[in-house]
Scaffold this active site. Structure first.
Site, short mmCIF file in Angstrom:
data_model
loop_
_atom_site.label_atom_id
_atom_site.label_comp_id
_atom_site.label_asym_id
_atom_site.label_seq_id
_atom_site.Cartn_x
_atom_site.Cartn_y
_atom_site.Cartn_z
N GLY A 271 0.78 -1.23 0.00
CA GLY A 271 0.00 0.00 0.00
C GLY A 271 0.81 1.27 0.00
N CYS B 121 11.89 -1.38 3.61
CA CYS B 121 10.90 -1.17 2.55
C CYS B 121 9.79 -0.19 2.99
CB CYS B 121 10.34 -2.51 2.09
SG CYS B 121 9.63 -2.42 0.43
N LEU B 122 8.57 -0.65 3.25
CA LEU B 122 7.54 0.26 3.74
C LEU B 122 7.97 0.90 5.05
CD1 LEU B 122 4.72 1.51 3.50
CD2 LEU B 122 3.78 -0.55 4.59
N GLN C 150 9.96 3.91 4.25
CA GLN C 150 9.11 5.03 3.83
C GLN C 150 8.40 5.66 5.04
OE1 GLN C 150 6.65 2.93 1.07
NE2 GLN C 150 8.38 2.43 -0.27
N GLY D 223 6.50 0.11 -4.86
CA GLY D 223 5.94 0.99 -5.87
C GLY D 223 5.92 2.43 -5.45
N PHE D 224 6.46 2.71 -4.26
CA PHE D 224 6.56 4.07 -3.74
C PHE D 224 8.01 4.34 -3.36
CE2 PHE D 224 2.19 2.88 -3.26
CZ PHE D 224 1.46 4.05 -3.51
N HIS E 206 15.41 -5.33 0.38
CA HIS E 206 15.14 -6.45 1.29
C HIS E 206 16.41 -7.26 1.58
CE1 HIS E 206 10.71 -6.48 1.70
NE2 HIS E 206 10.77 -5.81 0.56
N GLU F 50 16.89 -9.44 3.83
CA GLU F 50 16.58 -10.80 4.28
C GLU F 50 16.36 -11.77 3.11
OE1 GLU F 50 12.81 -9.45 2.85
OE2 GLU F 50 14.33 -8.44 4.06
#
Length: 370
Positions: free
Chosen positions: A228, A254-255, A258, A298-299, A341, A343
């Site tokens: 998302g 990752c997220l 952000q 995607g962000f 990532h 991991e």
């Protein structure tokens, strides 16, 4: 095996005809592509892909079957599969089931025998967009009507659909370190990396309060990956700000990267078609070394905003393909994050040091407090 026909319709009207893969049905989501040549089951079960139609650029999907040990969560998270050759027979002695049986068991709708190269070139040119796959409806007008009702990924909050419903613990309670994980859609191998470094881990639901998290008495804090738009996750940003106030080592992936950026006032943006694969080159600006990385996002974090706020954020990593931001450190805080990532074992161990860096930060913090 004879496969029924299927159709893929994109939001701009582009249509592809192929054969059904997995369950017969209809599914929708944002279309994206992954360039990895292996690891299809890990990708299918990565919570970061929730709500997306996945195009696999590798020619064969299913050739080594499926097994329960290759999953990153409890179920398939992609919304649909798009591939070239859907290979049902498999040749791996560890496999437990064919790709067809696996997808049918998980209720996933897919399409095969389409020109994935053409689809990827289309996405790279036109950008990410919504799509619909069906092996039961072939009326384009009806498919378009259903597709028009699908919300755009931009502005969509999805972590609440994939986070753990209740907090849980992993590892030895007497381990050397205690790590609290804010689960926005975490992958199992992230947790395994903590366990292997003598950590006792408690995983918290995405909307947990800082008070609940700190009641665990963690030595380190972690913000996970997930799906998302980070711009639709003010609740997570508020939690991240509270975590920063604790002055404890904080790591994001990752997220989580952000969300950490937004917590210190750096905005994020929707990328044209995102980064997804296991071969993205990233340069560590601190060491000067380059890494082959696994990515799925995607962000991105705004480089322009960081350039204007260097007193708050330091750039630590950059993507060597397009110069996007791949890692940051918060100035004056024991907090850092990466967009990729570590991991996922790309390289295969190029980025594993980031977990060690987090543990070293915990050790330093403990030494200062002692």
């Amino acid at each position: 095996m004879s496969q029924p026909r299927a159709i893929l319709l994109l939001a701009d009207g582009t249509t592809f005809h192929g054969k059904a893969a997995g369950k017969i049905g209809t599914t929708t989501g944002e279309i994206c592509f992954n360039t990895g040549m292996t690891g299809y089951q890990e990708v299918f079960t990565d919570p970061s892909y929730y709500g997306q139609l996945l195009v696999t650029t590798n020619a064969h999907i299913g050739n080594y079957g499926t097994t329960s040990v290759d999953t990153e969560s409890g179920s398939i998270k992609i919304a649909g599969l798009i591939c070239k050759n859907f290979t049902v027979p498999y040749s791996r002695h560890l496999a437990e089931a064919s790709i067809q049986d696996y997808l049918e068991g998980e209720g996933l709708v897919g399409i095969s025998d389409v020109d994935t190269r053409a689809i990827v070139r289309h996405i790279r040119t036109r950008g990410a967009m919504n799509g619909i796959i069906s092996s039961e409806i072939f009326d384009l007008a009806e498919l378009k009507r259903r597709l028009d009702a699908v919300p755009n990924m931009d502005g969509l909050e999805l972590s609440s659909f994939v986070t753990t419903p209740e907090a849980y613990t992993l590892g030895n309670p007497d381990a050397t370190y205690r790590v609290a994980v804010l689960d926005l859609g975490t992958k199992q191998n992230i947790l395994r990396n903590f366990l292997k470094r003598d950590c006792y881990v408690k995983v918290f639901p995405a909307k947990s309060s800082v008070e609940d998290i700190m009641a665990f008495l963690p030595d380190g804090l972690f913000i996970s990956n997930g799906p998302g738009d980070p711009g639709a996750m003010d609740y997570a940003v508020t939690t991240a700000q509270g975590m920063l106030d604790q002055e404890k080592p904080l790591f994001g992936i990752c997220l989580g990267h952000q969300i950490l950026a937004r917590a210190v006032g750096i905005p994020t943006y929707k990328m044209h078609h995102g980064h997804r694969g296991i071969n993205h080159p990233v340069k560590n600006l601190i060491t000067g070394k380059s890494e082959i990385t696994s990515q799925n996002h995607g962000f991105g974090v705004s480089p322009e905003a960081i350039a204007q706020n260097l007193d708050r954020v330091e750039i630590t990593h950059r993507n060597l393909n397009d110069d996007t931001i791949e890692g940051i450190r918060v100035v004056g805080k024991p907090a850092f994050s990466v967009q990729y990532h570590p991991e996922a074992s790309p390289g295969p161990h190029d980025a594993a040091y980031l977990f060690d860096q987090f543990i070293d930060l915990i050790k330093e913090h403990q030494a200062v407090r002692a």
